[in-house]
Write a protein that holds these residues in place. Structure first.
Motif, mmCIF file in Angstrom:
data_model
loop_
_atom_site.group_PDB
_atom_site.id
_atom_site.type_symbol
_atom_site.label_atom_id
_atom_site.label_comp_id
_atom_site.label_asym_id
_atom_site.label_seq_id
_atom_site.Cartn_x
_atom_site.Cartn_y
_atom_site.Cartn_z
ATOM 1 N N LEU A 75 0.827 -1.200 0.000
ATOM 2 C CA LEU A 75 0.000 0.000 0.000
ATOM 3 C C LEU A 75 0.868 1.260 0.000
ATOM 4 O O LEU A 75 0.650 2.179 -0.796
ATOM 5 N N LYS A 76 1.864 1.277 0.866
ATOM 6 C CA LYS A 76 2.779 2.426 0.932
ATOM 7 C C LYS A 76 3.497 2.626 -0.397
ATOM 8 O O LYS A 76 3.618 3.754 -0.887
ATOM 9 N N PHE A 77 3.986 1.529 -0.962
ATOM 10 C CA PHE A 77 4.700 1.650 -2.228
ATOM 11 C C PHE A 77 3.761 2.162 -3.327
ATOM 12 O O PHE A 77 4.129 3.059 -4.089
ATOM 13 N N PHE A 78 2.572 1.610 -3.399
ATOM 14 C CA PHE A 78 1.615 2.003 -4.437
ATOM 15 C C PHE A 78 1.317 3.496 -4.375
ATOM 16 O O PHE A 78 1.379 4.190 -5.389
ATOM 17 N N TYR A 79 1.008 4.012 -3.195
ATOM 18 C CA TYR A 79 0.632 5.417 -3.081
ATOM 19 C C TYR A 79 1.815 6.374 -3.261
ATOM 20 O O TYR A 79 1.612 7.573 -3.425
ATOM 21 N N HIS A 80 3.040 5.868 -3.259
ATOM 22 C CA HIS A 80 4.212 6.692 -3.536
ATOM 23 C C HIS A 80 4.835 6.349 -4.896
ATOM 24 O O HIS A 80 5.927 6.834 -5.207
ATOM 25 N N SER A 81 4.153 5.536 -5.663
ATOM 26 C CA SER A 81 4.677 5.109 -6.960
ATOM 27 C C SER A 81 4.387 6.141 -8.044
ATOM 28 O O SER A 81 3.603 7.081 -7.850
ATOM 29 N N GLU A 82 4.993 5.934 -9.190
ATOM 30 C CA GLU A 82 4.717 6.763 -10.362
ATOM 31 C C GLU A 82 3.412 6.330 -11.024
ATOM 32 O O GLU A 82 2.800 7.105 -11.755
ATOM 33 N N VAL A 83 2.988 5.110 -10.782
ATOM 34 C CA VAL A 83 1.769 4.564 -11.381
ATOM 35 C C VAL A 83 0.518 5.209 -10.778
ATOM 36 O O VAL A 83 -0.432 5.533 -11.496
ATOM 37 N N TYR A 84 0.536 5.421 -9.474
ATOM 38 C CA TYR A 84 -0.657 5.928 -8.786
ATOM 39 C C TYR A 84 -1.195 7.241 -9.360
ATOM 40 O O TYR A 84 -2.379 7.337 -9.679
ATOM 41 N N PRO A 85 -0.372 8.285 -9.513
ATOM 42 C CA PRO A 85 -0.948 9.533 -10.041
ATOM 43 C C PRO A 85 -1.471 9.392 -11.474
ATOM 44 O O PRO A 85 -2.416 10.070 -11.855
ATOM 45 N N LEU A 86 -0.856 8.508 -12.233
ATOM 46 C CA LEU A 86 -1.346 8.285 -13.600
ATOM 47 C C LEU A 86 -2.739 7.676 -13.571
ATOM 48 O O LEU A 86 -3.618 8.055 -14.362
ATOM 49 N N LEU A 87 -2.944 6.736 -12.668
ATOM 50 C CA LEU A 87 -4.267 6.135 -12.506
ATOM 51 C C LEU A 87 -5.271 7.145 -11.963
ATOM 52 O O LEU A 87 -6.364 7.314 -12.501
ATOM 53 N N ARG A 88 -4.881 7.813 -10.903
ATOM 54 C CA ARG A 88 -5.756 8.770 -10.221
ATOM 55 C C ARG A 88 -6.212 9.891 -11.154
ATOM 56 O O ARG A 88 -7.371 10.272 -11.156
ATOM 57 N N ASP A 89 -5.277 10.387 -11.971
ATOM 58 C CA ASP A 89 -5.565 11.530 -12.827
ATOM 59 C C ASP A 89 -6.094 11.141 -14.205
ATOM 60 O O ASP A 89 -6.388 12.011 -15.016
ATOM 61 N N GLY A 90 -6.186 9.846 -14.484
ATOM 62 C CA GLY A 90 -6.711 9.386 -15.760
ATOM 63 C C GLY A 90 -5.780 9.621 -16.935
ATOM 64 O O GLY A 90 -6.222 9.684 -18.084
ATOM 65 N N VAL A 91 -4.481 9.744 -16.666
ATOM 66 C CA VAL A 91 -3.505 9.975 -17.727
ATOM 67 C C VAL A 91 -3.458 8.760 -18.653
ATOM 68 O O VAL A 91 -3.329 7.622 -18.197
ATOM 69 N N SER A 92 -3.568 9.027 -19.932
ATOM 70 C CA SER A 92 -3.515 7.978 -20.962
ATOM 71 C C SER A 92 -4.480 6.830 -20.672
ATOM 72 O O SER A 92 -4.223 5.693 -21.053
ATOM 73 N N ASP A 93 -5.561 7.122 -19.975
ATOM 74 C CA ASP A 93 -6.554 6.098 -19.630
ATOM 75 C C ASP A 93 -5.925 4.881 -18.955
ATOM 76 O O ASP A 93 -6.306 3.741 -19.214
ATOM 77 N N MET A 94 -4.955 5.135 -18.089
ATOM 78 C CA MET A 94 -4.291 4.040 -17.368
ATOM 79 C C MET A 94 -5.289 3.198 -16.588
ATOM 80 O O MET A 94 -5.087 1.998 -16.429
ATOM 81 N N HIS A 95 -6.354 3.814 -16.121
ATOM 82 C CA HIS A 95 -7.353 3.065 -15.357
ATOM 83 C C HIS A 95 -8.071 2.016 -16.216
ATOM 84 O O HIS A 95 -8.717 1.131 -15.685
#
Length: 75
Positions: free
Chosen positions: A31-51
């Motif tokens: 959980l800690k790693f995920f929320y500090h990862s580079e992947v998380y903001p991409l998912l959260r912000d919908g960048v390139s439809d990562m979600h």
């Protein structure tokens, strides 16, 4: 395109659980790693439809980042 916040939270939990299992680490550490990862903001912000990417793909992305950070620590 933005994802439904509830569905996105469920996706986060699946990814974190799979990542923890794959790496053999605790859910807290994953959980800690995920929320500090580079992947998380991409998912959260919908960048390139990562979600829209599969859970397996996103776990692999986390894995690459995790291994990269481990390698950097050892140097």
């Amino acid at each position: 395109m933005t994802a439904n916040p509830i569905l996105l939270q469920k996706k986060y939990s699946r990814i974190i659980e799979q990542f923890a299992k794959k790496r053999g680490i605790s859910l807290d550490d994953a959980l800690k790693f995920f929320y500090h990862s580079e992947v998380y903001p991409l998912l959260r912000d919908g960048v390139s439809d990562m979600h829209c990417m599969s859970d397996a793909y996103l776990v692999e992305e986390l894995e690459r980042e995790y291994v990269g950070k481990l390698s950097a620590k050892r140097c």
